[in-house]
Design a protein around this motif. Structure first.
Motif, PDB file in Angstrom:
ATOM      1  N   GLU A   1       0.827  -1.206   0.000  1.00 58.03           N
ATOM      2  CA  GLU A   1       0.000   0.000   0.000  1.00 58.03           C
ATOM      3  C   GLU A   1       0.867   1.264   0.000  1.00 58.03           C
ATOM      4  O   GLU A   1       0.525   2.262  -0.642  1.00 58.03           O
ATOM      5  N   LYS A   2       1.980   1.213   0.698  1.00 58.05           N
ATOM      6  CA  LYS A   2       2.890   2.374   0.697  1.00 58.05           C
ATOM      7  C   LYS A   2       3.420   2.622  -0.714  1.00 58.05           C
ATOM      8  O   LYS A   2       3.462   3.772  -1.191  1.00 58.05           O
ATOM      9  N   LEU A   3       3.820   1.544  -1.395  1.00 59.60           N
ATOM     10  CA  LEU A   3       4.302   1.681  -2.771  1.00 59.60           C
ATOM     11  C   LEU A   3       3.218   2.284  -3.662  1.00 59.60           C
ATOM     12  O   LEU A   3       3.489   3.138  -4.513  1.00 59.60           O
ATOM     13  N   CYS A   4       1.991   1.834  -3.467  1.00 58.56           N
ATOM     14  CA  CYS A   4       0.875   2.314  -4.279  1.00 58.56           C
ATOM     15  C   CYS A   4       0.634   3.816  -4.069  1.00 58.56           C
ATOM     16  O   CYS A   4       0.552   4.593  -5.034  1.00 58.56           O
ATOM     17  N   TRP A   5       0.511   4.229  -2.810  1.00 53.81           N
ATOM     18  CA  TRP A   5       0.170   5.636  -2.542  1.00 53.81           C
ATOM     19  C   TRP A   5       1.332   6.565  -2.851  1.00 53.81           C
ATOM     20  O   TRP A   5       1.116   7.673  -3.379  1.00 53.81           O
ATOM     21  N   ASP A   6       2.569   6.119  -2.588  1.00 52.42           N
ATOM     22  CA  ASP A   6       3.727   6.933  -2.973  1.00 52.42           C
ATOM     23  C   ASP A   6       3.788   7.074  -4.492  1.00 52.42           C
ATOM     24  O   ASP A   6       4.090   8.143  -5.035  1.00 52.42           O
ATOM     25  N   GLY A   7       3.486   5.961  -5.170  1.00 48.14           N
ATOM     26  CA  GLY A   7       3.513   5.965  -6.626  1.00 48.14           C
ATOM     27  C   GLY A   7       2.432   6.841  -7.231  1.00 48.14           C
ATOM     28  O   GLY A   7       2.631   7.472  -8.280  1.00 48.14           O
ATOM     29  N   LEU A   8       1.275   6.909  -6.573  1.00 46.14           N
ATOM     30  CA  LEU A   8       0.189   7.752  -7.084  1.00 46.14           C
ATOM     31  C   LEU A   8       0.629   9.214  -7.098  1.00 46.14           C
ATOM     32  O   LEU A   8       0.374   9.943  -8.075  1.00 46.14           O
ATOM     33  N   GLU A   9       1.291   9.644  -6.046  1.00 43.48           N
ATOM     34  CA  GLU A   9       1.783  11.021  -5.995  1.00 43.48           C
ATOM     35  C   GLU A   9       2.867  11.257  -7.043  1.00 43.48           C
ATOM     36  O   GLU A   9       2.951  12.337  -7.636  1.00 43.48           O
ATOM     37  N   ARG A  10       3.690  10.239  -7.260  1.00 45.86           N
ATOM     38  CA  ARG A  10       4.775  10.386  -8.237  1.00 45.86           C
ATOM     39  C   ARG A  10       4.240  10.413  -9.667  1.00 45.86           C
ATOM     40  O   ARG A  10       4.713  11.182 -10.504  1.00 45.86           O
ATOM     41  N   ARG A  11       3.253   9.570  -9.948  1.00 39.51           N
ATOM     42  CA  ARG A  11       2.711   9.485 -11.307  1.00 39.51           C
ATOM     43  C   ARG A  11       1.813  10.672 -11.649  1.00 39.51           C
ATOM     44  O   ARG A  11       1.734  11.074 -12.814  1.00 39.51           O
ATOM     45  N   TYR A  12       1.130  11.207 -10.651  1.00 40.85           N
ATOM     46  CA  TYR A  12       0.203  12.319 -10.898  1.00 40.85           C
ATOM     47  C   TYR A  12       0.551  13.498  -9.987  1.00 40.85           C
ATOM     48  O   TYR A  12      -0.229  13.885  -9.108  1.00 40.85           O
ATOM     49  N   PRO A  13       1.715  14.075 -10.158  1.00 44.15           N
ATOM     50  CA  PRO A  13       2.157  15.146  -9.242  1.00 44.15           C
ATOM     51  C   PRO A  13       1.207  16.345  -9.282  1.00 44.15           C
ATOM     52  O   PRO A  13       0.984  16.951 -10.335  1.00 44.15           O
ATOM     53  N   GLY A  14       0.613  16.643  -8.142  1.00 42.72           N
ATOM     54  CA  GLY A  14      -0.305  17.774  -8.042  1.00 42.72           C
ATOM     55  C   GLY A  14      -1.634  17.561  -8.732  1.00 42.72           C
ATOM     56  O   GLY A  14      -2.429  18.504  -8.849  1.00 42.72           O
ATOM     57  N   LYS A  15      -1.905  16.336  -9.188  1.00 42.55           N
ATOM     58  CA  LYS A  15      -3.135  16.078  -9.943  1.00 42.55           C
ATOM     59  C   LYS A  15      -3.920  14.891  -9.371  1.00 42.55           C
ATOM     60  O   LYS A  15      -4.714  14.266 -10.078  1.00 42.55           O
ATOM     61  N   VAL A  16      -3.664  14.532  -8.124  1.00 39.53           N
ATOM     62  CA  VAL A  16      -4.347  13.378  -7.522  1.00 39.53           C
ATOM     63  C   VAL A  16      -5.775  13.793  -7.158  1.00 39.53           C
ATOM     64  O   VAL A  16      -6.008  14.614  -6.267  1.00 39.53           O
ATOM     65  N   THR A  17      -6.727  13.210  -7.858  1.00 37.96           N
ATOM     66  CA  THR A  17      -8.144  13.532  -7.649  1.00 37.96           C
ATOM     67  C   THR A  17      -8.799  12.489  -6.757  1.00 37.96           C
ATOM     68  O   THR A  17      -8.234  11.406  -6.498  1.00 37.96           O
ATOM     69  N   ASP A  18     -10.005  12.787  -6.328  1.00 36.82           N
ATOM     70  CA  ASP A  18     -10.765  11.818  -5.537  1.00 36.82           C
ATOM     71  C   ASP A  18     -11.059  10.566  -6.358  1.00 36.82           C
ATOM     72  O   ASP A  18     -11.074   9.449  -5.815  1.00 36.82           O
ATOM     73  N   ALA A  19     -11.283  10.753  -7.657  1.00 38.45           N
ATOM     74  CA  ALA A  19     -11.559   9.597  -8.524  1.00 38.45           C
ATOM     75  C   ALA A  19     -10.355   8.659  -8.581  1.00 38.45           C
ATOM     76  O   ALA A  19     -10.496   7.426  -8.554  1.00 38.45           O
ATOM     77  N   LEU A  20      -9.148   9.239  -8.654  1.00 33.57           N
ATOM     78  CA  LEU A  20      -7.938   8.413  -8.651  1.00 33.57           C
ATOM     79  C   LEU A  20      -7.788   7.677  -7.328  1.00 33.57           C
ATOM     80  O   LEU A  20      -7.459   6.483  -7.293  1.00 33.57           O
ATOM     81  N   LYS A  21      -8.030   8.363  -6.217  1.00 29.57           N
ATOM     82  CA  LYS A  21      -7.929   7.724  -4.903  1.00 29.57           C
ATOM     83  C   LYS A  21      -8.936   6.584  -4.776  1.00 29.57           C
ATOM     84  O   LYS A  21      -8.622   5.515  -4.237  1.00 29.57           O
ATOM     85  N   GLU A  22     -10.136   6.826  -5.294  1.00 27.10           N
ATOM     86  CA  GLU A  22     -11.179   5.802  -5.209  1.00 27.10           C
ATOM     87  C   GLU A  22     -10.806   4.575  -6.026  1.00 27.10           C
ATOM     88  O   GLU A  22     -10.963   3.441  -5.573  1.00 27.10           O
ATOM     89  N   ARG A  23     -10.288   4.808  -7.231  1.00 27.95           N
ATOM     90  CA  ARG A  23      -9.879   3.680  -8.095  1.00 27.95           C
ATOM     91  C   ARG A  23      -8.745   2.888  -7.454  1.00 27.95           C
ATOM     92  O   ARG A  23      -8.772   1.661  -7.434  1.00 27.95           O
ATOM     93  N   LEU A  24      -7.751   3.581  -6.908  1.00 28.54           N
ATOM     94  CA  LEU A  24      -6.611   2.886  -6.309  1.00 28.54           C
ATOM     95  C   LEU A  24      -7.042   2.121  -5.062  1.00 28.54           C
ATOM     96  O   LEU A  24      -6.613   0.976  -4.845  1.00 28.54           O
ATOM     97  N   THR A  25      -7.895   2.712  -4.241  1.00 31.48           N
ATOM     98  CA  THR A  25      -8.396   2.022  -3.045  1.00 31.48           C
ATOM     99  C   THR A  25      -9.132   0.748  -3.440  1.00 31.48           C
ATOM    100  O   THR A  25      -8.941  -0.315  -2.826  1.00 31.48           O
ATOM    101  N   TYR A  26      -9.953   0.851  -4.466  1.00 34.67           N
ATOM    102  CA  TYR A  26     -10.702  -0.317  -4.951  1.00 34.67           C
ATOM    103  C   TYR A  26      -9.748  -1.424  -5.394  1.00 34.67           C
ATOM    104  O   TYR A  26      -9.900  -2.590  -5.023  1.00 34.67           O
ATOM    105  N   GLU A  27      -8.731  -1.065  -6.188  1.00 40.05           N
ATOM    106  CA  GLU A  27      -7.800  -2.074  -6.689  1.00 40.05           C
ATOM    107  C   GLU A  27      -7.019  -2.726  -5.544  1.00 40.05           C
ATOM    108  O   GLU A  27      -6.826  -3.945  -5.519  1.00 40.05           O
TER     109      GLU A  27
END
Length: 947
Positions: free
Chosen positions: A303-329
């Motif tokens: 989970e740490k790899l996932c959430w750190d990676g989300l910030e790295r892949r979408y710098p300054g663009k992390v939306t609620d939709a992205l968080k919801e999709r990642l949480t689901y996966e």
């Protein structure tokens, strides 16, 4: 018709086609014969291997016949480690699995036969039998067994001692004296003694037939297989052959009649069958252990790899939709027990990337996972390209997900070596694959064995179409000339009839190009191993490995990744900040180049047909390339004109219902992707993603019953718990329209492409196109290097260089590397292209000139002395033009080569690191000045020669 007798018999000594080019009891045919004879169980006992055990098990179960898993092993005459010519041989022995313990013990021994005991045959020994005999039933085997051999040698006492040793080892209930009678002289000599031995010792007897083929009429076919194996013809007097035609699956009555003097030997076959109850377990995942760093729990680390990676892949663009999709996966991965799987794949991909080993952006449906993108397993944005996670993994999926990974083809082995070291070499193995006798190959093999001339066989073989999956039966239907010859020529008739019997049989075992299995415990706890080139290889194929729940990975070598990497390195020499990871995938110049049809060397796009479609399409973004890769295949090709027409004039786009508009707009109204089938099911009928994926699978595999059941759900919905869905009608789609949509999906789902896979290929295709567009010299040099061993491709790409205005010139000893090298506005041939110039010498050339350029031929020879430089290599470098910038003529250099080499050799003897020999100085001698100048005669030049 089944026999009416109440007596039962079980064949316990059977060789399938996996006793390669020896056994001919074809698994897909033998059970019809067994059922017709009323037999209810059967064993598989191939020679030294267990290749066919899973296929045998499946076929037996499907036929309602009890499968008995076993092997006819080779037992070393001394130990499995003794390998002295004419001293160390082997004896045969039959081993049958009673239970799981027996199976595990058998696969350990069969594996050791290859990894430790191989000497002409995979041999075990009595030491292994002593260690791994539990759970097994042992039969004394055929005439090649230790006991029959002793009896034939007239040594009854040794035979008796051997029998008692085996009985004491396996136990009185698990060891049998095996009786056979194939009408051989040896059988008549041994059989009475075996019966006597059994009665004297109290060891039970069992009757078997050494079945190598299914019916008596198949004896000739089996003889042909032996000739194929040994390179003989059916007319050779010294060929290996069975002396009678009695080695087939005999009926119950035949076996009881043959052993009427000892009917209990036949009855014991059924007793053994009742004892043997091992069954394969499929679908239970057995992932290797993964240990997270710093004492973290694996789930926490993932989970740490996932959430750190989300910030790295979408710098300054992390939306609620992205968080919801990642949480689901993350939750789906956790619930289904695949957290370790993600971590294992992440780990070896991270190793590759951290060691500058090129890795592909993804492959297959795994690219649809946002979690995979965040941790770095994939590099293509699934959100931007609307890739569906559930196509890869959903709670209703029964099979294991599959991350296939592309690596640089030159360094792929480094990643496999890392996996070996991390999980243990005994936990990693490559996977077997089998070369089979395809239609043409079968005809050629059989024709040679029949003694037909090469010309006659070749004439028949060439009448067989080369279409994919072509069979002889189909060839007779579609090739009138072949059918005419078959009907008119008796020899050709026999040739094809015989070839039909061997067609499709495995000819040899080899190693799958990419498949690697990684196991939790040593691999021999799960599957038998063989070896290929000294490396362990599973004896079960890739599909069987997956069904057994083992982690199978495809480590694929992709040449294009090496081309991209080499280009990137070359570009950085003039632009240090360039990174392939920072490309602009909307670059208009790149798409303009593709629209002009300049596709030579572009991954996936360089074929003539693909180029024509590109010109007609005039692509503007990556979605266009994704669509093209999906469309340009048999089946979808028919939709290309509609796609292009709709793309040019959107007014032609129509929808059966407005709800489909946003699903197919991206593909100009044409359904192209499997994911679109899933979206239609989900949005029109209310299916879950899991249900939608099951429909997609059923359609692609043409499972008619499933498709019709799902049609009702699609149109009218379902209230069954766990499968609830509203259906199209309830969602406002008329019934007739819903049925039309479902029919359309059935027609295109069989060839609809996986968008995630197409997107990954399009991503790589764009990278090559971008590099060719903006850095043509570096790209073409890397491309030429990648095909250095393919002369036709070198010529093809050299011609493309000429079209681009890039000169391809002879090598330059001060510029060229091993491969082709960009040198300003031209490309230099690589030194690897010069005959007799080894890679070690090339590395030494490059390393030495890093200090300072070579100033002359003599300077080169002096500085490279002791590195493997020899006269032949030097002359070939001169002929290739490598020294043209240093000396006036090649002819002059060639005449001076011998003198230069002798001079350098003399200097080497007289000098050590540039200092004069002390003893030579004391004796008044003189040494040559190290900077001696060699003058070349002015002669006519010799044209460039790349050897």
């Amino acid at each position: 018709m089944p026999e009416t007798t109440q007596r039962q018999f079980t064949h316990l000594h059977v060789h399938t086609e996996y006793s390669l080019l020896d056994g001919a009891c074809r698994i897909d045919r033998m059970f019809d014969r067994l059922k017709a004879m009323g037999q209810t169980a059967c064993a598989i006992t191939d020679h030294g291997v267990m290749y066919g055990c899973v296929a045998f098990f499946d076929a037996a179960k499907a036929a309602g016949i009890k499968p008995i898993i076993g092997c006819e092993v080779y037992v070393a005459t001394r130990t499995r480690f003794d390998k002295v010519n004419r001293i160390d041989g082997n004896n045969h022995l039959i081993l049958l699995c009673k239970n799981e313990t027996g199976y595990k013990n058998l696969i350990k021994m069969v594996s050791a036969g290859f990894t430790e005991g191989f000497y002409s045959k995979p041999r075990i020994d009595k030491q292994l039998l002593e260690k791994y005999h539990d759970g097994l039933i042992c039969l004394s085997a055929c005439l090649a067994g230790e006991i029959p051999k002793a009896l034939l040698a007239g040594d009854y006492d040794r035979a008796r001692q051997t029998a008692l040793w085996y009985r004491d080892l396996f136990g009185a209930e698990n060891y049998y004296i095996e009786l056979q009678d194939h009408g051989l002289e040896e059988d008549q000599a041994v059989l009475p003694q075996l019966i006597r031995l059994a009665r004297e010792t109290g060891i039970p007897m069992v009757a078997t037939n050494d079945a190598h083929y299914i019916t008596k009429e198949d004896a000739k076919m089996q003889s042909i297989l032996l000739c194929i194996q040994t390179g003989k013809t059916i007319n050779d007097v010294d060929r290996m052959e069975f002396q009678t035609d009695e080695f087939y699956l005999k009926s119950t009555d035949e076996m009881y009649d043959l052993f009427s003097m000892v009917p209990e030997a036949c009855e014991n076959t059924n007793k053994i069958a009742e004892q043997c109850n091992f069954e394969f377990t499929f679908g239970e995942t057995k992932l290797p252990y993964f240990k997270a760093p710093d004492g973290m729990e694996n789930q926490e680390y993932f989970e740490k790899l996932c959430w750190d990676g989300l910030e790295r892949r979408y710098p300054g663009k992390v939306t609620d939709a992205l968080k919801e999709r990642l949480t689901y996966e993350i939750n789906v991965v956790k619930t289904m027990g695949y957290t370790n799987y993600y971590l294992i794949v992440y780990d070896f991909i991270n190793y590759a990337k951290s060691h500058d080993i090129p890795v592909g952006p993804g492959r297959g449906s795994g690219a649809g996972s946002l979690a995979a993108y965040c941790v770095g397993i994939t590099d293509i944005d699934p959100i931007r390209y609307n890739l569906i996670f559930e196509r890869f993994l959903n709670p209703e999926r029964v099979s294991m997900p599959d991350f296939d990974v592309d690596f640089c083809y030159e360094r792929r082995q480094e990643v496999i070596d890392y996996v070996n070291e991390k999980y243990g070499r005994d936990h990693v193995a490559q996977i077997v694959t089998f070369g089979t006798m395809a239609a043409r190959a079968a005809v050629r093999d059989v024709g040679r064995v029949m003694g037909m001339s090469y010309q006659d066989v070749d004439r028949v073989a060439k009448l067989i179409p080369t279409d994919l999956k072509m069979t002889l039966k189909k060839a007779l239907e579609v090739s009138p000339d072949l059918k005419t010859l078959y009907d008119a020529d008796n020899q050709v008739h026999e040739l094809i009839d015989t070839s039909l019997k061997v067609e499709g049989m495995p000819r040899h075992a080899s190693t799958h190009a990419a498949g690697v299995v990684i196991t939790r415990d040593p691999a021999t706890e799960y599957v038998p191993l063989s070896t290929n080139d000294g490396l362990p290889v599973t004896q079960f194929n890739m599909v069987e490995i997956e069904r057994l729940g083992l982690l199978k990975m495809d480590f694929l070598g992709l040449r294009t990744l090496t081309v991209i990497h080499d280009t990137e390195l070359a570009v950085r020499r003039k632009d240090p900040d360039f990174r392939i990871a920072n490309l602009d995938y909307d670059d208009p110049d790149t798409y303009a180049m593709l629209a002009r049809g300049e596709t030579e060397g572009i991954f996936q796009l360089e074929s003539t047909g693909m180029t024509q479609v590109l010109v007609g399409m005039r692509p503007k973004n990556l979605e266009d390339i994704i669509a093209l890769i999906s469309l340009y295949r048999p089946g979808p090709m028919d939709s290309i004109p509609t796609y292009l027409r709709n793309r040019k004039d959107p007014s032609h786009v129509t929808y059966k219902t407005p709800q489909m508009a946003h699903i197919v707009d991206v593909t100009n109204g044409v359904v192209i992707y499997q994911e679109q089938v899933m979206q239609i099911c989900r949005e029109l009928a209310g299916f879950s993603f899991g249900q939608a994926d099951n429909v997609r699978r059923a359609m692609s595999k043409k499972k008619l019953k499933v498709m019709e059941a799902e049609r009702e759900h699609f149109v009218h919905g379902c209230k069954e718990p766990g499968k609830e869905c509203a259906g199209c009608v309830a969602n406002g789609v008329p019934e007739n329209i819903a049925n039309e949509i479902y029919d359309d999906m059935i027609s295109f789902a069989s060839y609809a492409f996986n968008k995630s896979h197409a997107a990954c290929y399009a991503y790589v295709a764009f990278q090559t196109a971008y590099l060719k567009c903006h850095y043509p010299h570096e790209f073409m040099a890397a491309l030429l290097t990648s095909v250095l061993d393919n002369t036709s491709k070198v010529i093809e790409y050299t011609t493309e260089c000429q079209r681009l205005g890039i000169k391809v010139q002879q090598p330059d000893i001060n510029v060229s590397r091993g491969g082709f090298t960009a040198d300003g506005e031209r490309i230099r041939f690589g030194l690897n292209a010069v005959k007799s110039v080894g890679r070690d010498l090339i590395e030494a050339v490059i390393k030495e000139r890093a200090e300072r350029p070579y100033s002359s031929l003599y300077d080169f020879c002096k500085r490279l002395h002791g590195t493997g430089l020899n006269r032949r290599a030097l002359e070939n470098l001169v002929k290739a033009g490598a020294f043209d910038t240093l000396e006036p003529t090649r002819h002059g250099m060639l005449e001076s080569v011998e003198g230069i080499l002798k001079s350098v050799e003399t200097d080497a003897r007289q000098n050590l690191d540039g200092q004069m020999d002390l003893f030579g100085l004391m004796g008044g001698g003189r040494t040559r000045n190290p900077q001696t100048t060699i003058r070349f005669r002015t002669c006519r030049n010799i044209p460039p020669l790349i050897c």
